[in-house]
Design a protein around this motif. Structure first.
Motif, PDB file in Angstrom:
ATOM      1  N   ASP A 196      32.769  45.056  38.121  1.00 26.77           N
ATOM      2  CA  ASP A 196      33.968  45.901  37.982  1.00 26.77           C
ATOM      3  C   ASP A 196      33.568  47.225  37.329  1.00 26.77           C
ATOM      4  N   GLU A 205      37.536  52.721  30.699  1.00 31.22           N
ATOM      5  CA  GLU A 205      38.578  52.556  31.728  1.00 31.22           C
ATOM      6  C   GLU A 205      39.495  51.380  31.451  1.00 31.22           C
ATOM      7  N   GLU A 206      38.920  50.307  30.881  1.00 32.78           N
ATOM      8  CA  GLU A 206      39.735  49.093  30.689  1.00 32.78           C
ATOM      9  C   GLU A 206      40.758  49.315  29.576  1.00 32.78           C
ATOM     10  N   GLN A 240      38.284  43.020  43.520  1.00 35.94           N
ATOM     11  CA  GLN A 240      38.860  42.262  42.399  1.00 35.94           C
ATOM     12  C   GLN A 240      39.987  41.322  42.832  1.00 35.94           C
ATOM     13  N   ARG A 268      53.562  45.212  38.236  1.00 33.83           N
ATOM     14  CA  ARG A 268      52.779  46.150  39.070  1.00 33.83           C
ATOM     15  C   ARG A 268      53.238  46.076  40.515  1.00 33.83           C
ATOM     16  N   ALA A 272      44.829  46.538  40.993  1.00 38.77           N
ATOM     17  CA  ALA A 272      44.152  46.940  39.754  1.00 38.77           C
ATOM     18  C   ALA A 272      44.288  48.449  39.593  1.00 38.77           C
ATOM     19  N   THR A 273      44.239  48.898  38.362  1.00 36.91           N
ATOM     20  CA  THR A 273      44.266  50.347  38.156  1.00 36.91           C
ATOM     21  C   THR A 273      42.833  50.885  38.092  1.00 36.91           C
ATOM     22  N   HIS A 285      37.428  40.274  36.255  1.00 34.42           N
ATOM     23  CA  HIS A 285      37.758  40.225  34.825  1.00 34.42           C
ATOM     24  C   HIS A 285      37.373  38.859  34.262  1.00 34.42           C
TER      25      HIS A 285
HETATM   26  C1  GLV Z   1      42.080  47.364  35.059  1.00 34.28           C
HETATM   27  O1  GLV Z   1      41.152  46.761  35.563  1.00 34.28           O
HETATM   28  C2  GLV Z   1      43.457  47.011  35.316  1.00 34.28           C
HETATM   29  O2  GLV Z   1      43.855  46.950  36.482  1.00 34.28           O
HETATM   30  O3  GLV Z   1      44.191  46.778  34.354  1.00 34.28           O
END
Ligand code: GLV
Ligand code: MN
Ligand code: MN
Length: 401
Positions: free
Chosen positions: A75, A109-110, A178, A273, A341-342, A367
C-alpha cells in the motif's frame, strides 16, 4: 530500521524512526536513479527528472511509504517504487521526456493519531490549516509539535506553495487496489474512475453512571447499550448502500470505564464512504435519526461532530482513456473501478487533472500483513504507468473531470 520491530506485520507510521529511515532510503534510491532530490516545505521527498522543455507544465507521480499499524508492504510503496522503476527504464532506454517528471513520496498518507490523512499532499493543495496543527493525539501532543520534533517546520507546511506555483500538466498514481474486484474479475489493471468521499462522525453518548450491582435493569441510562445499538445502525445503513457505499464503526470508548459502573459516557467514531454524493448525504441524515431514536429509548442523549475527510473526486476522463489504451496496447486486461480507499491523488486533483492505476491485491486484503500483489502484476502496472506518462508527456493539455 524500516519497520517497528515489536509490531505485528509492517508498521511504519508517520514521524516514527522507521519512517525516517525509509524516507532516507527513498531519497537515496531517487538519487541513484538520477533525480534531483529535496525535502519540500510540506515534508515530502521530491525527486525531479528534468525534461527537454524547461517551463513546460510538469508531470507528477508518486504515492506514500508510511503504513497503518500492522500494515503490509505494498500500500503506497508500489506507487513510489513503481515511479522510480519508470525513471530507471526511461534512462536505460535513453528517453528524455519533454516535461519535467516530479516523483513524490508524500508525507504521512495514512490516517494518524491526529485523525488526519494525507498530510503532505493536503499541505501542497493548501488544505492543511493552522487549526489542524493544533489537533492533539491521544497523549495530548500537538500535531505541529510533532512536525517540529521530526525536523519539519509546521508553519512552512501550512504555507507550502511551491507546487501551487509550478505549472502542472497532470498527476498519475500507481497503487494496489486494496479490494477484491480485480482479482474476482481476473483483471490485471484497474483504471480508477473516482475516489470515494469520506464522512466521519464522532458521536458522544451521554447516559447516567450508576452502580452496576444495584441499579435495576429497567431503570438505567446505559450509554454503552445506546452506542452498541448505534454500531448496528451504522452497519445496517452500510448494508443498504448501493454498490460501493460502505459504513464502518472504527472506535468505541467508555470515558470512565470501571468494571462495576453502568457506563455514563461513551464515544463512538464511525465513517461513511461512497462515490455517490446523494447516498453519502442521505446516510448521514439516516444514521443520526436512527441513533437518536434508539438512544432515546435507552434514556441516552447523543451529540454528533461530523467532519468531511475528503470529498468525492473524479479522475480526468482523458487520463482514464490513456491508461485503458496503454493497458490494451500492452495486451493487459483492464476494468474501470472506483476507489473506496483514499489516496494522495484526492488532494493532487485540486492542482491538476488526476488519474490512478490499480493492480490486484491478493484476496483483496490490505491494511494487514497479508497484503500481497504478485510482482508480475506490479510490473504490468509500471508498464501502464510508464505508457500513460509517456502519452501525457506528448499531450497538449488534459481537462479535469
Ligand atoms: C487509506 O488507506 C484510507 O483509505 O483510509
Ligand atoms: Mn495507500
Ligand atoms: Mn492505506
Amino acid at each position: 530500521m524500516l519497520r517497528e520491530p515489536d509490531q505485528h506485520g509492517w508498521t511504519r507510521q508517520v514521524f516514527s524512526e522507521p519512517y525516517r529511515s525509509s524516507r532516507d532510503l527513498v531519497a537515496a534510491k531517487m538519487r541513484r536513479c538520477g533525480l534531483e532530490v529535496h525535502t519540500d516545505p510540506a515534508g515530502n521527498i521530491v525527486g525531479v527528472l528534468r525534461g527537454s522543455s524547461p517551463g513546460a507544465p510538469a508531470l507528477i507521480t508518486g504515492s506514500h511509504t508510511d503504513t497503518v499499524t500492522g500494515g503490509g508492504r505494498f500500500d503506497g510503496i508500489v506507487g513510489v517504487m513503481g515511479a522510480l522503476e519508470l525513471v530507471r527504464q526511461l534512462r536505460e532506454n535513453d528517453i528524455t521526456l519533454t516535461r519535467d517528471l516530479i516523483v513524490v513520496d508524500f508525507l504521512g498518507e495514512e490516517s494518524n493519531d491526529w485523525g488526519l490523512s494525507c498530510l503532505g499532499s493536503r499541505s501542497l493543495a493548501g488544505e492543511l490549516t493552522a487549526a489542524d496543527l493544533e489537533r492533539r493525539d491521544g497523549q495530548g501532543q500537538r500535531l505541529g509539535d510533532r512536525y517540529d520534533t521530526f525536523g519539519l517546520d509546521p508553519s512552512a507546511a501550512i504555507s507550502a506553495r511551491w507546487l501551487r506555483n509550478t505549472p502542472l500538466h497532470s498527476y498519475v498514481e500507481l497503487h494496489v487496489e486494496q479490494g477484491p474486484v480485480l482479482e474476482r474479475h481476473e483483471t490485471q489493471i484497474g483504471v480508477v474512475t473516482a475516489i470515494a468521499g469520506i464522512e466521519r462522525v464522532l458521536a458522544m453518548f451521554l447516559g447516567r453512571p450508576d452502580h452496576a450491582g444495584t441499579r435495576p435493569m429497567d431503570d438505567r441510562r446505559d450509554a454503552m447499550v445506546a452506542a452498541a445499538r448505534a454500531v448496528l445502525a451504522v452497519q445496517r445503513i452500510g448494508c443498504g448502500a448501493p454498490l460501493h457505499g460502505v459504513a464502518t464503526t472504527t472506535r468505541l470508548a467508555n470515558g470512565m470505564a470501571s468494571p462495576n459502573v453502568v457506563p455514563g459516557e461513551v464515544q463512538m467514531r464511525a465513517e461513511f464512504r461512497s462515490i455517490d454524493t446523494e447516498w453519502l448525504s442521505l446516510a448521514k441524515q439516516q444514521v443520526v435519526t436512527d441513533i437518536v431514536d434508539e438512544a432515546r429509548s435507552e434514556g441516552v442523549d447523543v451529540e454528533f461532530d461530523w467532519t468531511t475527510d475528503n470529498e468525492i473526486v473524479h479522475s480526468a476522463p482523458q487520463i482514464q482513456d490513456l491508461a485503458a489504451t496503454s493497458a490494451e496496447q500492452s495486451g493487459l486486461s483492464w476494468k474501470a473501478v472506483p476507489s473506496g480507499a483514499t489516496h494522495d491523488a484526492v488532494h493532487l486533483a485540486r492542482l491538476c487533472p488526476m488519474g490512478m492505476i490499480f493492480v490486484p491485491s491478493r484476496a483483496g486484503r490490505s491494511h494487514c500483513p497479508d497484503e500481497w500483489t504478485d510482482f508480475a502484476d506490479i510490473a504490468a502496472g509500471v508498464q501502464v504507468l510508464s505508457a500513460t506518462i509517456t502519452a501525457l508527456d506528448a499531450a497538449d493539455s488534459v481537462s479535469s473531470a
